[in-house]
Design a protein around this motif. Structure first.
Motif, mmCIF file in Angstrom:
data_model
loop_
_atom_site.group_PDB
_atom_site.id
_atom_site.type_symbol
_atom_site.label_atom_id
_atom_site.label_comp_id
_atom_site.label_asym_id
_atom_site.label_seq_id
_atom_site.Cartn_x
_atom_site.Cartn_y
_atom_site.Cartn_z
ATOM 1 N N CYS A 110 71.424 13.781 21.884
ATOM 2 C CA CYS A 110 72.511 14.605 22.422
ATOM 3 C C CYS A 110 71.937 15.724 23.276
ATOM 4 O O CYS A 110 70.727 15.963 23.281
ATOM 5 C CB CYS A 110 73.337 15.201 21.290
ATOM 6 S SG CYS A 110 72.430 16.390 20.279
ATOM 7 N N GLU A 111 72.832 16.389 23.975
ATOM 8 C CA GLU A 111 72.430 17.595 24.698
ATOM 9 C C GLU A 111 72.193 18.708 23.679
ATOM 10 O O GLU A 111 72.753 18.686 22.576
ATOM 11 C CB GLU A 111 73.530 18.015 25.663
ATOM 12 C CG GLU A 111 73.689 17.040 26.819
ATOM 13 C CD GLU A 111 74.871 17.402 27.694
ATOM 14 O OE1 GLU A 111 75.193 18.611 27.789
ATOM 15 O OE2 GLU A 111 75.475 16.488 28.247
ATOM 16 N N ALA A 112 71.394 19.689 24.105
ATOM 17 C CA ALA A 112 71.021 20.775 23.189
ATOM 18 C C ALA A 112 72.257 21.470 22.598
ATOM 19 O O ALA A 112 72.259 21.852 21.427
ATOM 20 C CB ALA A 112 70.150 21.789 23.931
ATOM 21 N N ARG A 113 73.335 21.568 23.382
ATOM 22 C CA ARG A 113 74.504 22.303 22.883
ATOM 23 C C ARG A 113 75.199 21.596 21.728
ATOM 24 O O ARG A 113 76.026 22.197 21.035
ATOM 25 C CB ARG A 113 75.490 22.582 24.022
ATOM 26 C CG ARG A 113 76.111 21.346 24.616
ATOM 27 C CD ARG A 113 76.707 21.643 25.981
ATOM 28 N NE ARG A 113 77.008 20.411 26.680
ATOM 29 C CZ ARG A 113 78.207 19.877 26.766
ATOM 30 N NH1 ARG A 113 79.239 20.502 26.228
ATOM 31 N NH2 ARG A 113 78.399 18.742 27.394
ATOM 32 N N HIS A 114 74.901 20.314 21.504
ATOM 33 C CA HIS A 114 75.514 19.603 20.387
ATOM 34 C C HIS A 114 74.581 19.417 19.195
ATOM 35 O O HIS A 114 74.944 18.772 18.217
ATOM 36 C CB HIS A 114 76.033 18.241 20.847
ATOM 37 C CG HIS A 114 77.216 18.340 21.745
ATOM 38 N ND1 HIS A 114 77.316 17.669 22.943
ATOM 39 C CD2 HIS A 114 78.347 19.074 21.632
ATOM 40 C CE1 HIS A 114 78.453 17.977 23.524
ATOM 41 N NE2 HIS A 114 79.099 18.825 22.758
ATOM 42 N N GLU A 115 73.398 20.032 19.310
ATOM 43 C CA GLU A 115 72.422 19.864 18.232
ATOM 44 C C GLU A 115 72.943 20.386 16.902
ATOM 45 O O GLU A 115 72.803 19.726 15.863
ATOM 46 C CB GLU A 115 71.143 20.613 18.598
ATOM 47 C CG GLU A 115 69.917 19.729 18.497
ATOM 48 C CD GLU A 115 68.667 20.507 18.824
ATOM 49 O OE1 GLU A 115 68.580 21.018 19.958
ATOM 50 O OE2 GLU A 115 67.792 20.601 17.940
ATOM 51 N N ALA A 116 73.565 21.544 16.933
ATOM 52 C CA ALA A 116 74.060 22.136 15.673
ATOM 53 C C ALA A 116 75.141 21.252 15.061
ATOM 54 O O ALA A 116 75.205 21.089 13.837
ATOM 55 C CB ALA A 116 74.602 23.537 15.933
ATOM 56 N N PHE A 117 75.969 20.684 15.927
ATOM 57 C CA PHE A 117 77.033 19.793 15.443
ATOM 58 C C PHE A 117 76.432 18.623 14.661
ATOM 59 O O PHE A 117 76.832 18.354 13.517
ATOM 60 C CB PHE A 117 77.869 19.291 16.626
ATOM 61 C CG PHE A 117 78.814 18.176 16.272
ATOM 62 C CD1 PHE A 117 79.992 18.443 15.577
ATOM 63 C CD2 PHE A 117 78.520 16.870 16.614
ATOM 64 C CE1 PHE A 117 80.862 17.415 15.237
ATOM 65 C CE2 PHE A 117 79.391 15.832 16.281
ATOM 66 C CZ PHE A 117 80.562 16.105 15.591
ATOM 67 N N THR A 126 64.254 15.023 15.179
ATOM 68 C CA THR A 126 63.099 14.152 15.351
ATOM 69 C C THR A 126 62.669 14.232 16.807
ATOM 70 O O THR A 126 63.493 14.545 17.674
ATOM 71 C CB THR A 126 63.451 12.700 14.983
ATOM 72 O OG1 THR A 126 62.350 11.855 15.269
ATOM 73 C CG2 THR A 126 64.650 12.190 15.752
ATOM 74 N N ALA A 127 61.419 13.938 17.073
ATOM 75 C CA ALA A 127 61.004 13.838 18.467
ATOM 76 C C ALA A 127 61.570 12.541 19.031
ATOM 77 O O ALA A 127 61.597 11.525 18.352
ATOM 78 C CB ALA A 127 59.482 13.840 18.562
ATOM 79 N N ALA A 128 62.054 12.576 20.235
ATOM 80 C CA ALA A 128 62.643 11.374 20.839
ATOM 81 C C ALA A 128 62.474 11.460 22.345
ATOM 82 O O ALA A 128 62.082 12.497 22.879
ATOM 83 C CB ALA A 128 64.114 11.263 20.467
ATOM 84 N N GLY A 129 62.767 10.401 23.025
ATOM 85 C CA GLY A 129 62.659 10.394 24.482
ATOM 86 C C GLY A 129 63.799 9.643 25.098
ATOM 87 O O GLY A 129 64.477 8.864 24.428
ATOM 88 N N LEU A 130 64.006 9.890 26.380
ATOM 89 C CA LEU A 130 65.128 9.264 27.069
ATOM 90 C C LEU A 130 64.759 9.099 28.537
ATOM 91 O O LEU A 130 64.189 10.017 29.144
ATOM 92 C CB LEU A 130 66.362 10.171 26.934
ATOM 93 C CG LEU A 130 67.671 9.665 27.512
ATOM 94 C CD1 LEU A 130 68.167 8.439 26.737
ATOM 95 C CD2 LEU A 130 68.729 10.776 27.443
ATOM 96 N N ILE A 131 65.042 7.950 29.082
ATOM 97 C CA ILE A 131 64.845 7.722 30.517
ATOM 98 C C ILE A 131 66.184 7.375 31.135
ATOM 99 O O ILE A 131 66.891 6.488 30.633
ATOM 100 C CB ILE A 131 63.869 6.554 30.771
ATOM 101 C CG1 ILE A 131 62.471 6.886 30.250
ATOM 102 C CG2 ILE A 131 63.817 6.221 32.267
ATOM 103 C CD1 ILE A 131 61.482 5.742 30.379
ATOM 104 N N ARG A 132 66.552 8.054 32.183
ATOM 105 C CA ARG A 132 67.750 7.677 32.913
ATOM 106 C C ARG A 132 67.381 6.553 33.879
ATOM 107 O O ARG A 132 66.532 6.739 34.753
ATOM 108 C CB ARG A 132 68.306 8.874 33.676
ATOM 109 C CG ARG A 132 69.521 8.475 34.444
ATOM 110 C CD ARG A 132 70.271 9.637 35.021
ATOM 111 N NE ARG A 132 71.463 9.103 35.630
ATOM 112 C CZ ARG A 132 72.596 9.759 35.720
ATOM 113 N NH1 ARG A 132 72.689 10.965 35.262
ATOM 114 N NH2 ARG A 132 73.636 9.193 36.279
ATOM 115 N N LEU A 133 68.006 5.404 33.727
ATOM 116 C CA LEU A 133 67.625 4.228 34.517
ATOM 117 C C LEU A 133 68.426 4.095 35.800
ATOM 118 O O LEU A 133 68.088 3.278 36.649
ATOM 119 C CB LEU A 133 67.808 2.968 33.667
ATOM 120 C CG LEU A 133 66.975 2.930 32.377
ATOM 121 C CD1 LEU A 133 67.393 1.768 31.499
ATOM 122 C CD2 LEU A 133 65.489 2.841 32.697
#
Ligand SMILES: CC(C)(COP(=O)(O)OP(=O)(O)OC[C@H]1O[C@@H](n2cnc3c(N)ncnc32)[C@H](O)[C@@H]1OP(=O)(O)O)[C@@H](O)C(=O)NCCC(=O)NCCS
Length: 140
Positions: A110-117, A126-133
């Protein structure tokens, strides 16, 4: 608010919810067919209506790898229904669904603003990654 697991999806209502929540125009067609093929299940939230019947106000999809992993996608609550616990209840039911089906892991990003949610919904960081294809190419 009434919650249902994988009910027949009214595509017009789904598109209207997505447009209101994400600010996108008419989305894809054949959403129901896609979900039938690729989803472990999805949860819909309905606000009981008058003559027009129940109105779709929330949605979350549990995408599945066919094994023990699933991924939460498209957590959505209509803007006029937010901050009343509908989002959290959708996620709670999605977690319960994955657990009932014997899965071992449920992922989300999620975006940082939804982390608390999501933290309040029980997800651990957790550490994670994302690529916009689909990014537009600006040069060759
Ligand atoms: C993210 C989203 C699904 C949350 O839905 P929601 O129904 O507002 O969620 P909830 O009401 O359960 O919780 C939202 C916040 O309201 C607060 N809240 C819940 N009930 C409340 C109440 N009665 N009064 C005041 N605040 C309340 C919660 O504490 C929560 O705060 P937090 O975000 O700091 O944890 C919704 O904002 C949305 O659809 N956003 C646009 C789409 C999107 O970006 N989705 C995320 C995809 S990763």
């Amino acid at each position: 608010v009434e919650y249902r697991v994988s009910p027949p999806l009214d595509e017009a209502a789904y598109s209207a919810l997505m447009a209101a929540a994400w600010g996108v125009g008419p989305t894809e067609t054949d959403v129901a067919a896609r979900l039938t093929r690729h989803s472990l299940g999805y949860i819909c939230a309905y606000r009981a209506g008058g003559l027009q019947g129940a109105r779709l106000i929330g949605f979350v999809n549990v995408a599945w790898d066919g094994g023990v992993h699933a991924f939460l996608l498209d957590t959505t609550v209509h803007p006029s229904e937010r901050r009343r616990g509908v989002g959290r209840e959708l996620v709670r039911r999605a977690v319960a669904l994955a657990r009932e089906r014997g899965l071992a892991w449920l992922h989300v990003d999620c975006e940082a603003r939804h982390e608390a949610f999501y933290r309040r919904c029980g997800f651990h960081p957790t550490a994670a990654g994302l690529i916009r294809l689909t990014e537009e190419r600006t040069e060759d």
